[in-house]
Motif scaffolding. Structure first.
Motif, short mmCIF file in Angstrom:
data_model
loop_
_atom_site.label_atom_id
_atom_site.label_comp_id
_atom_site.label_asym_id
_atom_site.label_seq_id
_atom_site.Cartn_x
_atom_site.Cartn_y
_atom_site.Cartn_z
N VAL A 1 0.85 -1.19 0.00
CA VAL A 1 0.00 0.00 0.00
C VAL A 1 0.89 1.24 0.00
N PRO A 2 0.77 2.13 -1.00
CA PRO A 2 1.57 3.37 -0.98
C PRO A 2 1.05 4.33 0.08
N LEU A 3 1.96 4.86 0.90
CA LEU A 3 1.58 5.79 1.97
C LEU A 3 1.93 7.24 1.65
N GLY A 4 2.88 7.46 0.76
CA GLY A 4 3.36 8.80 0.45
C GLY A 4 4.87 8.76 0.30
N ALA A 5 5.50 9.90 0.44
CA ALA A 5 6.95 9.98 0.26
C ALA A 5 7.60 10.74 1.39
N MET A 6 8.79 10.29 1.78
CA MET A 6 9.65 11.05 2.68
C MET A 6 10.45 12.03 1.83
N ARG A 7 10.39 13.30 2.17
CA ARG A 7 11.12 14.33 1.41
C ARG A 7 12.46 14.60 2.12
N TYR A 8 13.53 14.45 1.37
CA TYR A 8 14.88 14.68 1.89
C TYR A 8 15.49 15.92 1.24
N ARG A 9 16.26 16.66 2.03
CA ARG A 9 16.96 17.83 1.52
C ARG A 9 18.44 17.71 1.84
N LEU B 1 7.30 5.64 0.08
CA LEU B 1 7.26 4.61 1.12
C LEU B 1 6.01 3.76 0.95
N TYR B 2 6.18 2.45 1.08
CA TYR B 2 5.09 1.49 0.91
C TYR B 2 4.97 0.63 2.16
N TRP B 3 3.72 0.39 2.53
CA TRP B 3 3.42 -0.46 3.66
C TRP B 3 3.09 -1.86 3.13
N THR C 1 -3.32 -1.29 8.86
CA THR C 1 -3.11 -0.92 7.46
C THR C 1 -4.07 0.18 7.04
N GLU C 2 -5.32 0.03 7.39
CA GLU C 2 -6.32 1.04 7.03
C GLU C 2 -6.02 2.37 7.73
N HIS C 3 -5.60 2.30 8.97
CA HIS C 3 -5.25 3.50 9.72
C HIS C 3 -4.10 4.25 9.04
N LEU C 4 -3.06 3.53 8.64
CA LEU C 4 -1.93 4.16 7.98
C LEU C 4 -2.31 4.70 6.61
N ARG C 5 -3.14 3.97 5.90
CA ARG C 5 -3.54 4.38 4.56
C ARG C 5 -4.32 5.68 4.57
N GLN C 6 -5.13 5.89 5.60
CA GLN C 6 -5.96 7.09 5.67
C GLN C 6 -5.21 8.30 6.20
N GLY C 7 -4.05 8.08 6.82
CA GLY C 7 -3.32 9.19 7.40
C GLY C 7 -2.63 10.04 6.36
#
Length: 304
Positions: free
Chosen positions: A158-166, A266-268, A282-288
């Motif tokens: 499940v894709p959760l989003g991305a960590m942004r690095y600088r 990042l993927y769960w 999983t559902e909790h993380l997906r909705q966040g």
């Protein structure tokens, strides 16, 4: 039918990285653990462990460990319906592979209330985001948070989003190594900070400037330590935006080049037959919304 006492011994040896600690975990003697592993191998007709330091599961051992992980989670669902089956009455412990930067930034806020509500204990195995899935493939964890999209057999991703690095460094470091501004030639000579041998973020940043190959770097396998070393001017490094906001705002850290981040998806990963608890997490993380949104990802967390 499986003898789950034998499978529990196998899981304990792998999870505790040795026979002695496995024996302590199960309240048995080390010889008893060894005998259970030998009996399991006799019943399946082949080795389930490679006797190394630490012991490693064979291919069959990994398949058995995957089975054990899923059975544990399904048993938890049954115990919730029939409390008499829960002889120990202990909270559920979920073993998860997670990258250190997530653990140091957003993970606590994401799961804190969930764990309290569900009486869940976490057993976190810290791995770099590029290799965390190997723990799940080995059957050592029930879920994994990592940068790999493709799940292992029997699991979902499940894709959760991305960590942004600088790319950041201290003002003093930048003044010393890039007095007239950053150039590829100067960047190639400036010492970097690298989390560990699996950390490729600095390599990616250098490649974006047309640089490849080896470079000078410190190794620092600690998220907090990494940030501290950057602040005191030991090197430049790719730091999570979530972690460095305060330092960037007050000037203790500066970007090498303004607005040139690297986003790491990042993927769960979780077992398909992981039971209600893992499904709820999983559902909790997906909705966040703790991470940078991935392009092409709908509001329900599904790739478009």
């Amino acid at each position: 039918m499986f003898d789950y006492k034998l499978l529990a011994a196998l899981a304990a040896v792998v999870e505790q990285a040795g026979f002695e600690r496995a024996a302590q975990r199960l309240g048995l003697s080390q010889s008893a653990i060894s005998q259970r592993i030998k009996l399991l191998e006799a019943r399946v007709g082949q080795p389930v462990l490679v006797r190394a330091t630490p012991p490693q599961p064979t291919e069959l051992g990994r398949r058995l460990l995957n089975h054990v992980q899923q059975v544990r989670l399904l048993e938890r669902d049954l115990q919730a319906q029939v409390p008499q089956l829960d002889e120990d009455g202990l909270p559920e412990r979920l073993r998860i592979a997670i990258n250190a930067d997530s653990l140091a930034t957003w993970w606590g806020s994401a799961v804190g209330e969930f764990c309290v509500k569900h009486g869940l204990l976490l057993d976190l195995v810290v791995e770099d985001q590029d290799v965390g899935l190997k723990r799940m493939r080995a059957g050592e964890v029930a879920a994994s948070l990592c940068a790999s999209e493709r799940p292992v057999a029997g699991a979902r991703s499940v894709p959760l989003g991305a960590m942004r690095y600088r790319a950041v460094a201290s003002p003093g470091f930048i003044a010393q190594h890039f007095p007239g501004g950053l150039t590829p030639a100067l960047l190639a000579k400036a010492p970097a900070l690298v989390f560990g041998p699996d950390d490729q973020l600095q390599h990616r940043y250098l490649a974006g400037h047309g640089l490849a190959g080896s470079f000078q770097h410190h190794l620092c396998p600690s998220s907090d330590g990494f940030l501290r070393l950057a602040e005191v001017g030991l090197g430049w490094g790719m730091v999570p935006e979530l972690q460095a906001r305060e330092q960037l705002a007050n000037g203790r850290l500066q970007e090498l080049v303004a607005d040139r981040p690297i986003d790491v998806p990042l993927y769960w990963h979780h077992w398909r037959n992981g039971g209600l608890l893992l499904g709820a997490l999983t559902e909790h993380l997906r909705q966040g919304r703790w991470l940078v949104a991935l392009p092409g990802l709908s509001s329900d967390g599904v790739n478009q």
